[in-house]
Write a protein that holds these residues in place. Structure first.
Motif, PDB file in Angstrom:
ATOM      1  N   VAL A 171       0.957  -1.202   0.060  1.00 27.14           N
ATOM      2  CA  VAL A 171      -0.149  -0.124  -0.015  1.00 27.14           C
ATOM      3  C   VAL A 171       0.925   1.375  -0.057  1.00 27.14           C
ATOM      4  O   VAL A 171       0.617   2.134  -0.907  1.00 27.14           O
ATOM      5  CB  VAL A 171      -1.231  -0.135   1.198  1.00 27.14           C
ATOM      6  CG1 VAL A 171      -1.731   1.395   1.312  1.00 27.14           C
ATOM      7  CG2 VAL A 171      -1.940  -1.054   0.823  1.00 27.14           C
ATOM      8  N   PRO A 172       1.872   1.385   0.945  1.00 29.69           N
ATOM      9  CA  PRO A 172       2.703   2.653   0.834  1.00 29.69           C
ATOM     10  C   PRO A 172       3.318   2.739  -0.464  1.00 29.69           C
ATOM     11  O   PRO A 172       3.567   4.062  -0.911  1.00 29.69           O
ATOM     12  CB  PRO A 172       3.691   2.530   2.102  1.00 29.69           C
ATOM     13  CG  PRO A 172       3.271   1.391   2.860  1.00 29.69           C
ATOM     14  CD  PRO A 172       2.235   0.579   2.014  1.00 29.69           C
ATOM     15  N   HIS A 173       3.951   1.652  -1.185  1.00 26.49           N
ATOM     16  CA  HIS A 173       4.620   1.893  -2.237  1.00 26.49           C
ATOM     17  C   HIS A 173       3.609   2.255  -3.356  1.00 26.49           C
ATOM     18  O   HIS A 173       3.931   3.250  -4.121  1.00 26.49           O
ATOM     19  CB  HIS A 173       5.250   0.431  -2.569  1.00 26.49           C
ATOM     20  CG  HIS A 173       6.250  -0.151  -1.519  1.00 26.49           C
ATOM     21  ND1 HIS A 173       7.352   0.490  -1.494  1.00 26.49           N
ATOM     22  CD2 HIS A 173       6.171  -0.976  -0.806  1.00 26.49           C
ATOM     23  CE1 HIS A 173       7.815  -0.126  -0.517  1.00 26.49           C
ATOM     24  NE2 HIS A 173       7.070  -1.085  -0.157  1.00 26.49           N
ATOM     25  N   VAL A 174       2.355   1.875  -3.376  1.00 23.18           N
ATOM     26  CA  VAL A 174       1.345   2.104  -4.527  1.00 23.18           C
ATOM     27  C   VAL A 174       1.113   3.625  -4.457  1.00 23.18           C
ATOM     28  O   VAL A 174       1.135   4.278  -5.287  1.00 23.18           O
ATOM     29  CB  VAL A 174       0.272   1.356  -4.549  1.00 23.18           C
ATOM     30  CG1 VAL A 174      -0.795   1.524  -5.628  1.00 23.18           C
ATOM     31  CG2 VAL A 174       0.621  -0.283  -4.835  1.00 23.18           C
ATOM     32  N   LEU A 175       0.896   3.856  -3.224  1.00 27.75           N
ATOM     33  CA  LEU A 175       0.591   5.344  -2.857  1.00 27.75           C
ATOM     34  C   LEU A 175       1.638   6.217  -3.246  1.00 27.75           C
ATOM     35  O   LEU A 175       1.266   7.448  -3.763  1.00 27.75           O
ATOM     36  CB  LEU A 175      -0.031   5.692  -1.536  1.00 27.75           C
ATOM     37  CG  LEU A 175      -1.246   4.959  -1.248  1.00 27.75           C
ATOM     38  CD1 LEU A 175      -1.624   4.905   0.424  1.00 27.75           C
ATOM     39  CD2 LEU A 175      -2.594   5.107  -2.109  1.00 27.75           C
ATOM     40  N   ALA A 176       2.871   6.116  -2.815  1.00 27.80           N
ATOM     41  CA  ALA A 176       3.772   6.887  -3.368  1.00 27.80           C
ATOM     42  C   ALA A 176       3.907   6.741  -4.777  1.00 27.80           C
ATOM     43  O   ALA A 176       4.358   7.939  -5.272  1.00 27.80           O
ATOM     44  CB  ALA A 176       5.166   6.382  -2.915  1.00 27.80           C
ATOM     45  N   SER A 177       3.718   5.798  -5.584  1.00 31.81           N
ATOM     46  CA  SER A 177       3.691   5.744  -6.895  1.00 31.81           C
ATOM     47  C   SER A 177       2.664   6.684  -7.550  1.00 31.81           C
ATOM     48  O   SER A 177       2.783   7.600  -8.494  1.00 31.81           O
ATOM     49  CB  SER A 177       3.557   4.353  -7.591  1.00 31.81           C
ATOM     50  OG  SER A 177       3.492   4.669  -9.028  1.00 31.81           O
ATOM     51  N   ALA A 178       1.463   6.661  -6.892  1.00 38.31           N
ATOM     52  CA  ALA A 178       0.390   7.386  -7.699  1.00 38.31           C
ATOM     53  C   ALA A 178       0.441   8.815  -7.148  1.00 38.31           C
ATOM     54  O   ALA A 178       0.070   9.763  -8.145  1.00 38.31           O
ATOM     55  CB  ALA A 178      -0.914   6.837  -6.787  1.00 38.31           C
ATOM     56  N   TYR A 179       1.185   9.176  -6.189  1.00 40.37           N
ATOM     57  CA  TYR A 179       1.552  10.628  -5.876  1.00 40.37           C
ATOM     58  C   TYR A 179       2.714  11.197  -6.512  1.00 40.37           C
ATOM     59  O   TYR A 179       2.536  12.076  -7.219  1.00 40.37           O
ATOM     60  CB  TYR A 179       1.789  10.707  -4.289  1.00 40.37           C
ATOM     61  CG  TYR A 179       2.160  12.253  -4.110  1.00 40.37           C
ATOM     62  CD1 TYR A 179       1.347  13.233  -3.896  1.00 40.37           C
ATOM     63  CD2 TYR A 179       3.473  12.652  -3.847  1.00 40.37           C
ATOM     64  CE1 TYR A 179       1.260  14.479  -3.513  1.00 40.37           C
ATOM     65  CE2 TYR A 179       3.686  13.883  -3.575  1.00 40.37           C
ATOM     66  CZ  TYR A 179       2.848  14.874  -3.319  1.00 40.37           C
ATOM     67  OH  TYR A 179       3.092  16.202  -3.192  1.00 40.37           O
ATOM     68  N   ALA A 180       3.445  10.409  -7.060  1.00 39.74           N
ATOM     69  CA  ALA A 180       4.508  10.858  -7.954  1.00 39.74           C
ATOM     70  C   ALA A 180       4.283  10.847  -9.418  1.00 39.74           C
ATOM     71  O   ALA A 180       4.256  11.807  -9.996  1.00 39.74           O
ATOM     72  CB  ALA A 180       5.685   9.605  -8.144  1.00 39.74           C
ATOM     73  N   LEU A 181       3.015  10.015  -9.794  1.00 34.45           N
ATOM     74  CA  LEU A 181       2.678  10.246 -11.013  1.00 34.45           C
ATOM     75  C   LEU A 181       2.014  11.492 -11.114  1.00 34.45           C
ATOM     76  O   LEU A 181       1.659  12.273 -11.960  1.00 34.45           O
ATOM     77  CB  LEU A 181       1.791   9.056 -11.317  1.00 34.45           C
ATOM     78  CG  LEU A 181       0.814   9.006 -12.781  1.00 34.45           C
ATOM     79  CD1 LEU A 181       1.869   9.192 -13.955  1.00 34.45           C
ATOM     80  CD2 LEU A 181       0.177   7.906 -12.971  1.00 34.45           C
ATOM     81  N   GLU A 182       0.972  11.588 -10.163  1.00 35.73           N
ATOM     82  CA  GLU A 182       0.143  13.032  -9.781  1.00 35.73           C
ATOM     83  C   GLU A 182       0.957  14.416  -9.796  1.00 35.73           C
ATOM     84  O   GLU A 182       0.459  15.288 -10.474  1.00 35.73           O
ATOM     85  CB  GLU A 182      -1.043  12.805  -8.619  1.00 35.73           C
ATOM     86  CG  GLU A 182      -2.141  13.769  -8.660  1.00 35.73           C
ATOM     87  CD  GLU A 182      -2.972  13.410  -9.821  1.00 35.73           C
ATOM     88  OE1 GLU A 182      -3.341  14.344 -10.508  1.00 35.73           O
ATOM     89  OE2 GLU A 182      -3.168  12.450 -10.430  1.00 35.73           O
TER      90      GLU A 182
END
Length: 164
Positions: free
Chosen positions: A57-68
């Motif tokens: 979960v933290p990894h996916v959210l970090a990826s989503a935030y980086a993309l955003e």
């Protein structure tokens, strides 16, 4: 980008952009895209809540935030006719429930700003484009479409729909 259960597809932004047309076929597709951008933060909250102690979960959210974050920069450059990099700068996220909540809040706030930047300008955003530092051009529709598609991929991981 790598993290437990490596997802190479998250690094393929350039390939993702190329599968979409430069402009939406009609206002209907544009409105659908805007709706998906708007609904994503709620979907991320629900998926993260349902993921329990999934260490991804933290990894996916970090990826989503980086993309955003990349999308925010891309929107400015697209409007100005500037230049953008297709590397969205993912850094692995870590932490427990507090980090997850913070990640969700950061992602949601940035997505709300990006959504507002697109929605309030109407269809004039269809004409925005920028050169890519990797060569070629990208349009607003391509960038937003790739972000929405990658939202779906991130959500699939959060929901456990992707093989571990």
């Amino acid at each position: 980008m790598t993290f437990p259960g490596t997802f190479e597809w998250m690094t393929e932004l350039q390939d993702r952009l190329l599968i979409f047309p430069e402009r939406p076929p009609s206002e209907v597709e544009w409105e659908e895209l805007l709706t998906r951008l708007d609904l994503a933060p709620r979907a991320f909250h629900l998926a993260a809540d349902g993921a329990g102690g999934n260490p991804r979960v933290p990894h996916v959210l970090a990826s989503a935030y980086a993309l955003e974050s990349w999308f925010a920069i891309a929107l400015r450059e697209l409007q100005a006719g500037g230049s953008i990099s297709l590397d969205f700068g993912y850094t692995p996220g870590t932490g427990g429930a507090e980090a997850v909540r913070e990640g969700l809040d950061l992602f949601s706030a940035l997505r709300a700003r990006n959504f507002a930047a697109l929605q309030r300008r109407g269809i004039s955003v269809w004409d925005w484009s920028a050169a890519t530092k990797e060569g070629g051009r990208v349009t607003t529709f391509q960038a937003a479409s790739a972000v929405v598609e990658m939202d779906g991929r991130h959500l699939a991981v959060l929901r456990g729909d992707v093989a571990r």
